[in-house]
Write a protein that holds these residues in place. Structure first.
Motif, mmCIF file in Angstrom:
data_model
loop_
_atom_site.group_PDB
_atom_site.id
_atom_site.type_symbol
_atom_site.label_atom_id
_atom_site.label_comp_id
_atom_site.label_asym_id
_atom_site.label_seq_id
_atom_site.Cartn_x
_atom_site.Cartn_y
_atom_site.Cartn_z
ATOM 1 N N ALA A 41 13.788 0.243 4.311
ATOM 2 C CA ALA A 41 14.062 -1.007 3.601
ATOM 3 C C ALA A 41 14.180 -2.172 4.573
ATOM 4 C CB ALA A 41 15.335 -0.852 2.769
ATOM 5 N N ARG A 42 13.190 -2.322 5.429
ATOM 6 C CA ARG A 42 13.163 -3.448 6.366
ATOM 7 C C ARG A 42 11.764 -4.041 6.356
ATOM 8 N NH1 ARG A 42 14.252 -1.252 11.772
ATOM 9 N NH2 ARG A 42 13.268 0.637 11.007
ATOM 10 N N ASP A 43 11.526 -5.002 7.221
ATOM 11 C CA ASP A 43 10.181 -5.577 7.236
ATOM 12 C C ASP A 43 9.194 -4.533 7.758
ATOM 13 O OD1 ASP A 43 11.405 -6.351 10.019
ATOM 14 O OD2 ASP A 43 9.228 -6.401 10.223
ATOM 15 N N PRO B 207 10.530 1.344 -4.671
ATOM 16 C CA PRO B 207 11.589 1.581 -3.697
ATOM 17 C C PRO B 207 11.033 2.137 -2.392
ATOM 18 C CG PRO B 207 11.605 3.267 -5.404
ATOM 19 C CD PRO B 207 10.637 2.213 -5.835
ATOM 20 N N PRO B 208 11.658 1.824 -1.261
ATOM 21 C CA PRO B 208 11.186 2.312 0.040
ATOM 22 C C PRO B 208 11.454 3.808 0.200
ATOM 23 C CG PRO B 208 13.256 1.144 0.285
ATOM 24 C CD PRO B 208 12.831 0.973 -1.148
ATOM 25 N N GLU C 201 9.946 -1.958 2.993
ATOM 26 C CA GLU C 201 10.458 -3.141 2.301
ATOM 27 C C GLU C 201 11.299 -2.715 1.089
ATOM 28 O OE1 GLU C 201 9.728 -6.484 2.946
ATOM 29 O OE2 GLU C 201 8.349 -6.208 4.604
ATOM 30 N N PRO C 202 12.285 -3.523 0.764
ATOM 31 C CA PRO C 202 13.112 -3.217 -0.416
ATOM 32 C C PRO C 202 12.274 -3.230 -1.682
ATOM 33 C CG PRO C 202 14.151 -4.905 0.944
ATOM 34 C CD PRO C 202 12.774 -4.700 1.485
ATOM 35 N N GLY D 182 10.580 -4.182 -4.955
ATOM 36 C CA GLY D 182 10.179 -5.494 -5.427
ATOM 37 C C GLY D 182 9.346 -6.241 -4.411
ATOM 38 N N SER D 183 9.452 -5.830 -3.133
ATOM 39 C CA SER D 183 8.649 -6.434 -2.079
ATOM 40 C C SER D 183 7.638 -5.407 -1.596
ATOM 41 C CB SER D 183 9.556 -6.877 -0.925
ATOM 42 O OG SER D 183 8.790 -7.441 0.110
ATOM 43 N N ALA D 184 6.366 -5.796 -1.557
ATOM 44 C CA ALA D 184 5.320 -4.848 -1.209
ATOM 45 C C ALA D 184 5.255 -4.634 0.294
ATOM 46 C CB ALA D 184 3.980 -5.345 -1.721
ATOM 47 N N GLY D 185 5.054 -3.391 0.685
ATOM 48 C CA GLY D 185 4.899 -3.092 2.096
ATOM 49 C C GLY D 185 4.649 -1.621 2.291
ATOM 50 N N GLY D 186 3.757 -1.294 3.209
ATOM 51 C CA GLY D 186 3.469 0.101 3.458
ATOM 52 C C GLY D 186 3.002 0.306 4.884
ATOM 53 N N VAL D 187 3.276 1.485 5.415
ATOM 54 C CA VAL D 187 2.867 1.821 6.770
ATOM 55 C C VAL D 187 1.846 2.947 6.709
ATOM 56 C CG1 VAL D 187 3.604 2.637 9.023
ATOM 57 C CG2 VAL D 187 5.094 1.135 7.692
ATOM 58 N N LEU D 188 0.657 2.655 7.154
ATOM 59 C CA LEU D 188 -0.386 3.674 7.190
ATOM 60 C C LEU D 188 -0.223 4.526 8.433
ATOM 61 C CD1 LEU D 188 -3.158 4.907 6.328
ATOM 62 C CD2 LEU D 188 -4.202 3.149 7.743
ATOM 63 N N ILE D 189 -0.156 5.839 8.234
ATOM 64 C CA ILE D 189 -0.091 6.754 9.367
ATOM 65 C C ILE D 189 -1.514 7.032 9.820
ATOM 66 C CG2 ILE D 189 0.817 8.939 10.203
ATOM 67 C CD1 ILE D 189 2.907 6.971 9.162
ATOM 68 N N ARG D 190 -1.864 6.609 11.002
ATOM 69 C CA ARG D 190 -3.241 6.714 11.474
ATOM 70 C C ARG D 190 -3.476 7.932 12.358
ATOM 71 N NH1 ARG D 190 -7.004 3.023 10.695
ATOM 72 N NH2 ARG D 190 -8.184 4.095 12.281
#
Length: 219
Positions: free
Chosen positions: A12-14, A71-72, A92-93, A95-103
């Motif tokens: 739940a962070r940037d 939810p994160p 991201e919390p 309601g805020s979009a965000g994702g980390v692609l594992i490469r």
DNA sequence: TTCAAGATTTCCT
DNA sequence: GGAAATCTTGAAA
């Protein structure tokens, strides 16, 4: 000395911070009843609106990217090119979009299982080194047995996937532009452990849109 | 309802 | 080094 399972608080962070801190952490999959795990050595951050190249951009919330807005600490699995899955971790919390692609991953446990899955799923069983087992988004997803059924599952260990915090000291992190995108590759949102041999090979020239068979049979 | 594009990997020449 | 394989989703008609 069992490392803690990363909870929602970690995610739940940037997105960029999460992507960087995930390097050195361990992904564990129990797909198919077989346990496989690998150390994260390469990630890419995908933001929401404003980040061209992210599924969450310009299209608003859809059935596909709803997980990224959710939810994160959840898995977001995306299928592309008809052949390959890609594993993302929602940041991201809610309601805020965000994702980390594992490469890319460094295989740890279940190497034999991963190798079997890679060979079974696809064509010929030519040479397959451990170093090439999970050094790419589609490769590691196949190695961990990840498919669309994992999409939206939590990462707290109650489902297929979980992520363990890193044990040792912080690795040497380098950053660069993202790879393989038709747009949005200018921003430096790709993070990897410098010098690690499991990082996916750098592409000297950009990929050429070799879609030369668009006529005739209609793809 | 139909068409076009894609966060890639692999095999062939 | 170049091209094919293959499926899901988003947008347009």
């Amino acid at each position: 000395m069992s490392p803690p399972v990363l909870g929602a608080g970690f995610f739940a962070r940037d997105t960029a911070s999460v992507a960087r801190d995930l390097l050195g952490c361990v992904v564990v999959s129990s797909a198919g009843g077989e346990t496989t795990s690998g150390r994260i050595v390469e990630t890419e951050a995908y933001l929401g609106a404003g980040d061209l190249g992210s599924h969450a951009a310009t299209h608003g919330i859809t059935a596909r990217n709803a997980v990224m807005y959710g939810p994160p600490g959840h898995a977001y699995v995306y299928f592309t090119y008809g052949n390959h899955h890609m594993l993302n971790l929602v940041a991201e919390p809610e309601g805020s979009a965000g994702g980390v692609l594992i490469r890319a991953l460094e295989p740890l446990d279940g190497v034999e299982v991963m190798m079997r899955r890679r060979i079974q799923g696809r064509r010929s069983a030519s040479h397959l080194a451990v170093g090439d087992l999970a050094n790419g988004p589609g490769k590691l997803a196949a190695a961990l047995g990840i498919d669309l059924t994992v999409n939206g599952e939590p990462l707290d260990g109650s489902a297929t996937l979980s992520v363990l915090g890193r044990e040792g000291p912080a690795p040497v992190v380098a950053s660069s532009g993202r790879i393989g995108l038709s747009a949005g590759h200018e921003t430096e949102l790709r993070f990897f452990i410098e010098g690690d041999r499991h990082v996916s090979p750098a592409r000297p020239g950009l990929r050429v849109p070799s879609r030369s068979n668009t006529k005739g049979t209609g793809r």
